[in-house]
Structure formats: C-alpha cells, structure tokens
Design an enzyme around this catalytic site. Structure first.
Site, PDB file in Angstrom:
ATOM      1  N   LYS A   1       0.732   3.748   4.832  1.00 22.32           N
ATOM      2  CA  LYS A   1       0.420   3.411   3.430  1.00 22.32           C
ATOM      3  C   LYS A   1       1.037   4.475   2.528  1.00 22.32           C
ATOM      4  O   LYS A   1       2.255   4.497   2.373  1.00 22.32           O
ATOM      5  CB  LYS A   1      -1.085   3.232   3.298  1.00 22.32           C
ATOM      6  CG  LYS A   1      -1.488   1.924   4.009  1.00 22.32           C
ATOM      7  CD  LYS A   1      -2.951   1.680   4.173  1.00 22.32           C
ATOM      8  CE  LYS A   1      -3.125   0.316   4.857  1.00 22.32           C
ATOM      9  NZ  LYS A   1      -4.413   0.148   5.521  1.00 22.32           N
TER      10      LYS A   1
ATOM     11  N   HIS B   1     -13.429  -2.161   6.874  1.00 20.39           N
ATOM     12  CA  HIS B   1     -12.232  -2.865   7.340  1.00 20.39           C
ATOM     13  C   HIS B   1     -12.453  -3.524   8.714  1.00 20.39           C
ATOM     14  O   HIS B   1     -13.181  -3.000   9.554  1.00 20.39           O
ATOM     15  CB  HIS B   1     -11.110  -1.828   7.455  1.00 20.39           C
ATOM     16  CG  HIS B   1      -9.756  -2.383   7.694  1.00 20.39           C
ATOM     17  ND1 HIS B   1      -9.175  -2.409   8.946  1.00 20.39           N
ATOM     18  CD2 HIS B   1      -8.853  -2.927   6.853  1.00 20.39           C
ATOM     19  CE1 HIS B   1      -7.964  -2.927   8.856  1.00 20.39           C
ATOM     20  NE2 HIS B   1      -7.741  -3.253   7.597  1.00 20.39           N
TER      21      HIS B   1
ATOM     22  N   ASN C   1       0.837  -1.201   0.000  1.00 21.76           N
ATOM     23  CA  ASN C   1       0.000   0.000   0.000  1.00 21.76           C
ATOM     24  C   ASN C   1       0.874   1.255   0.000  1.00 21.76           C
ATOM     25  O   ASN C   1       0.408   2.337   0.344  1.00 21.76           O
ATOM     26  CB  ASN C   1      -0.904   0.016   1.230  1.00 21.76           C
ATOM     27  CG  ASN C   1      -1.779  -1.219   1.298  1.00 21.76           C
ATOM     28  OD1 ASN C   1      -2.465  -1.537   0.335  1.00 21.76           O
ATOM     29  ND2 ASN C   1      -1.744  -1.919   2.417  1.00 21.76           N
TER      30      ASN C   1
ATOM     31  N   SER D   1     -10.932  -0.846   0.875  1.00 21.78           N
ATOM     32  CA  SER D   1      -9.583  -1.383   0.718  1.00 21.78           C
ATOM     33  C   SER D   1      -9.516  -2.611  -0.176  1.00 21.78           C
ATOM     34  O   SER D   1      -8.472  -2.891  -0.741  1.00 21.78           O
ATOM     35  CB  SER D   1      -8.985  -1.703   2.090  1.00 21.78           C
ATOM     36  OG  SER D   1      -9.791  -2.621   2.789  1.00 21.78           O
TER      37      SER D   1
ATOM     38  N   ASP E   1     -12.714   6.658   7.507  1.00 20.50           N
ATOM     39  CA  ASP E   1     -11.392   6.026   7.541  1.00 20.50           C
ATOM     40  C   ASP E   1     -10.775   6.186   6.152  1.00 20.50           C
ATOM     41  O   ASP E   1     -11.201   5.564   5.186  1.00 20.50           O
ATOM     42  CB  ASP E   1     -11.555   4.546   7.918  1.00 20.50           C
ATOM     43  CG  ASP E   1     -10.228   3.778   7.916  1.00 20.50           C
ATOM     44  OD1 ASP E   1      -9.300   4.191   7.201  1.00 20.50           O
ATOM     45  OD2 ASP E   1     -10.143   2.743   8.606  1.00 20.50           O
TER      46      ASP E   1
ATOM     47  N   HIS F   1      -6.803   4.574   2.580  1.00 22.30           N
ATOM     48  CA  HIS F   1      -6.359   4.437   1.187  1.00 22.30           C
ATOM     49  C   HIS F   1      -6.563   5.707   0.366  1.00 22.30           C
ATOM     50  O   HIS F   1      -6.428   5.681  -0.854  1.00 22.30           O
ATOM     51  CB  HIS F   1      -7.072   3.254   0.527  1.00 22.30           C
ATOM     52  CG  HIS F   1      -6.785   1.973   1.248  1.00 22.30           C
ATOM     53  ND1 HIS F   1      -5.644   1.228   1.018  1.00 22.30           N
ATOM     54  CD2 HIS F   1      -7.441   1.348   2.251  1.00 22.30           C
ATOM     55  CE1 HIS F   1      -5.638   0.192   1.828  1.00 22.30           C
ATOM     56  NE2 HIS F   1      -6.719   0.238   2.592  1.00 22.30           N
TER      57      HIS F   1
ATOM     58  N   GLU G   1     -15.367   3.660   5.175  1.00 25.50           N
ATOM     59  CA  GLU G   1     -14.074   3.918   4.556  1.00 25.50           C
ATOM     60  C   GLU G   1     -14.310   4.940   3.445  1.00 25.50           C
ATOM     61  O   GLU G   1     -15.427   5.074   2.948  1.00 25.50           O
ATOM     62  CB  GLU G   1     -13.495   2.625   3.952  1.00 25.50           C
ATOM     63  CG  GLU G   1     -13.066   1.626   5.002  1.00 25.50           C
ATOM     64  CD  GLU G   1     -12.394   0.384   4.403  1.00 25.50           C
ATOM     65  OE1 GLU G   1     -11.611   0.512   3.445  1.00 25.50           O
ATOM     66  OE2 GLU G   1     -12.672  -0.719   4.898  1.00 25.50           O
TER      67      GLU G   1
HETATM   68  C1  LIG Z   1      -4.714  -0.645   6.751  1.00 24.82           C
HETATM   69  C2  LIG Z   1      -6.013  -0.172   7.272  1.00 24.82           C
HETATM   70  C3  LIG Z   1      -6.181   0.132   8.622  1.00 24.82           C
HETATM   71  C4  LIG Z   1      -5.124  -0.181   9.643  1.00 24.82           C
HETATM   72  O1  LIG Z   1      -4.070   0.691   9.549  1.00 24.82           O
HETATM   73  P1  LIG Z   1      -2.620   0.208  10.076  1.00 24.82           P
HETATM   74  O2  LIG Z   1      -1.865   1.472  10.255  1.00 24.82           O
HETATM   75  O3  LIG Z   1      -2.081  -0.690   9.021  1.00 24.82           O
HETATM   76  O4  LIG Z   1      -2.859  -0.517  11.364  1.00 24.82           O
HETATM   77  C5  LIG Z   1      -7.376   0.694   9.029  1.00 24.82           C
HETATM   78  N1  LIG Z   1      -8.374   0.902   8.151  1.00 24.82           N
HETATM   79  C6  LIG Z   1      -8.260   0.586   6.849  1.00 24.82           C
HETATM   80  C7  LIG Z   1      -9.392   0.862   5.928  1.00 24.82           C
HETATM   81  C8  LIG Z   1      -7.079   0.030   6.371  1.00 24.82           C
HETATM   82  O5  LIG Z   1      -6.966  -0.313   5.091  1.00 24.82           O
END
Ligand SMILES: *Cc1c(COP(=O)(O)O)cnc(C)c1O
Length: 381
Positions: free
Chosen positions: A235, A130, A44, A176, A201, A204, A172
């Site tokens: 990411k 997620h 990512n 993801s 969230d 991405h 989100e």
């Molecule tokens: C990767 C991800 C997380 C977690 O983040 P990390 O920093 O890897 O723990 C949370 N929400 C989504 C949508 C993700 O893709």
C-alpha cells in the site's frame, strides 16, 4: 447449465457480481483502462510510490543482483541478503525488537494469528476487521469473540469473563472501509490489564501515521512486550509484501509456527531490495504526507451533498455512504462513464445497507484532480 448458474443468478439479483477491469498503465492517478484515460481514486498507493522512478530503478538493480525468483521457502534457501537487511530496517524503523517478512498481508495474518492462538485460546476481534483477520481467527480454531466496532466496554467485559489460556485482541489501526482510527493506547491498556496480546494490523497506517511515517505504534507511542505490530508493504510502501514486528521471542515463535511463512516460497529478493529504497522514501516523505493531508482537507471542504454522506475521516480513506447496492453501483458506473474511477463497496465487505463509494487519495493526486472529483460527484447526486 453449469452447477454454478444458480449461484451466479443469485449474485446478479443481489447486485453482488464482481467484475474486473484491465489496466494498461502503471499504478498512478491517471490510468489507461480499455484504451482510454481514467482518473482513479481507488488505489492504496497513498504516497504515490508504486511507480516512483527511484523504486523502479531499485527493482531493476535488485533483479540484476539477485535474479527474479527466490527458489524456495525462506527456511530453505529463499531468505537472502535483502530480506535480512529489510527485516532489520523495518524493526528499527517501527521501533520494535525484530521483524519478519511475509509475501503478502493476507498471508501474514493467516500465519501470525494461528501461530499465537489455538484450540485452548480466545480471540477478541473488532467487527469491522479485515477479512484476512477474520479468516485467520477462524483458521486458528481458537474461540472467536467479535466485539462491536471500537466498543471497548464490550471488549473489556469479554476479556474479563474469559478463562482462556491465552487471549489475543485483534484490531486494525486505520479501518480499511471507514478510514477511522482505533484508540490503540486504550486497547493496549486493556490488553495488558487482562494479560492479553494485542495484534495491530497497520495496513493503512504504515508509511502515513507517526513521525516520518513510522506507523501507528509510533503515532501512539506504544511500547509493550504484548504488542504484535503488522504492516503491509503493497500500500503506502508501493511494492508488495508485509511484515510482523514484536519482541525477539514473539517473532522467533511466529517464525517457528507460521505455516504461511514456512510452506510458501520467499518473496523475490528484488522486491525486498526495492522496499529498502521505499522505506528511505517513506522516512524522507514529510512533503508527500503534507500534500496528501492538504488534499484530504480539500475534498471535505469542496463537497456538499443533499442525500449522500461523505463520512468524516482522519485518513486518506473517504467513504461516501450511499446505502443501497444498486444505487451505489449505478453511481460508480456513471462516474466511470465520465472518466473517473471510484470503486463501489458492497456487502459482505461492509455491513448490509451501508454500500458506499470508497474514495482514496494519494500524494500523487493534484488539487485539480480532487476538484474534478468533487464537481462530478455533486453533479451526479
Ligand atoms: C490490504 C489489507 C491486508 C492484506 O494485505 P495484502 O498485502 O494486500 O495481502 C490485510 N489487512 C488489511 C487491514 C488490509 O487492508
């Protein structure tokens, strides 16, 4: 016989046994795995910053200035000058009043959601959210309503009939495993109409969406007292960590209540110091984002399948739908045997019957990398 053997046998029978590989090189498109070169489409690290020389130099400088460990929770002595500076920078960059730093995105979600919703409250969660958001909702003990993916009419019905003291909608921005984008403006209108909070969230989207990569809130021009914006820093930002940004008051409340913030050692200051540089590179990263957009378009224009389906995507996440777990994992291993690494994604990460390869592109990829992937996939179908 160990007491887990039956469980392992069941995982094996379902094709759900997970295995790791050891990577012996920095995160980049060309990796060394078990001593041999592999072309990877799985990280990512969308902007190719994870091994950027300027970030490596910043990390070294951060270690020299602040050492390695932070020693304690941010509420004891683990909140240092780079953490404070990064929080101010993230708030300003995302256009929010105040930001709060967490060690990982998973920890952020597990802290934010129970801080905002409890036993007398209700959470409204997109079905494809997620795992960290689902786990956070369960941990909160609030009533959990799961609405069908992006079904705003269903969400509105649930919001309208809820008598909960506080309502929290969770989504989100870029999903993801599918790479599609939530209609955040419409979601915010719904949340405000029903007196709910909206937690976005942007794991991405941060670094990619919006002017200068300021994220999904900036992309949609969202401004609301009811918006809680969460972004991750492992990411596109190329390092590690996460943050939540919102009004002064909402952030102060999360700081007081988020148990994963209070009862966990602060992120090393060298990481926060590195991330300050990373935000600069994101802000100046139009060329990287333009190159990535070109690669995304190239992938779709150069692939034609008979049975498999490359789902449309507005982002750097390209799901290649295969369907069955066994065939998906077989394709992934044949691809790997040819020196290309694309992870197979199975239930429960995605719904049953929708096993897929999850192709992610990065600004560090070249057009030749994408052409090699497209050709190899078409040979394998
Ligand atoms: C990767 C991800 C997380 C977690 O983040 P990390 O920093 O890897 O723990 C949370 N929400 C989504 C949508 C993700 O893709």
């Amino acid at each position: 016989m160990s007491e887990f053997d039956a469980g392992f046998a069941e995982l094996d029978a379902l094709g759900l046994r997970r295995r790791r590989r050891v990577v012996d090189s920095p995160c980049a498109p060309e990796l060394v795995v078990d001593g041999r070169p592999v072309l990877a489409f799985c990280s990512n690290d969308y902007l190719g910053l994870a091994n950027d020389p300027a970030l490596v130099a910043a990390a070294q400088e951060g270690a020299r200035l602040y050492g390695v460990g932070s020693g304690a929770s941010p509420l004891i002595n683990g909140h240092m000058t780079p953490h404070a500076a990064l929080e101010r920078r993230l708030a300003e960059f995302t256009g929010m009043e105040r930001a709060l730093l967490f060690s990982t995105g998973y920890m952020a979600n597990l802290g934010i959601v129970p801080a905002l919703a409890g036993r007398e409250d209700a959470i409204f969660c997109d079905r494809l959210n997620h795992a960290s958001l689902i786990d956070a909702a369960r941990l909160s003990r609030a009533e959990l309503n799961i609405y069908p993916h992006l079904d705003l009419a269903a969400l509105e019905r649930e919001l309208a009939s809820s008598k909960a003291r506080r309502k929290l909608v969770i989504t989100e921005s870029v999903f993801s495993m599918d790479g599609d984008l939530a209609p955040l403006s419409d979601l915010l209108v719904l949340a405000e109409r029903h007196g709910a909070w909206l937690l976005v969230d942007d794991a991405h989207g941060f670094g990619l969406l919006g002017p200068q990569g300021r994220g999904a809130a900036a992309h949609f021009g969202l401004a609301s007292l009811r918006l809680i914006y969460m972004g991750t820093l492992g990411k596109a930002a190329g390092a590690a960590g996460a943050f939540v940004a919102a009004t002064q008051n909402a952030i102060e409340w999360i700081l007081q209540k988020a148990r994963t913030y209070i009862f966990s050692t602060g992120e090393p200051a060298l990481i926060a110091h590195t991330l300050l540089k990373s935000i600069d590179l994101i802000e100046q990263g139009n060329e990287r984002r333009r190159h990535l957009a070109g690669l995304n378009a190239l992938l779709h224009s150069s692939i034609k399948f008979k049975r498999w389906q490359l789902l449309p995507s507005e982002t750097a996440i390209h799901p290649l739908l295969i369907g069955e777990n066994a065939e998906t994992m077989d394709v992934a291993s044949r691809l790997f045997a040819r020196g290309i690494w694309v992870p197979g994604i199975r239930p429960p990460t995605v719904p049953a019957g929708t096993a897929r390869l999850r192709i992610t592109l990065s600004a560090a990829h070249t057009e030749a990398h994408v052409a090699r992937l497209a050709e190899t996939l078409m040979e394998l179908e």
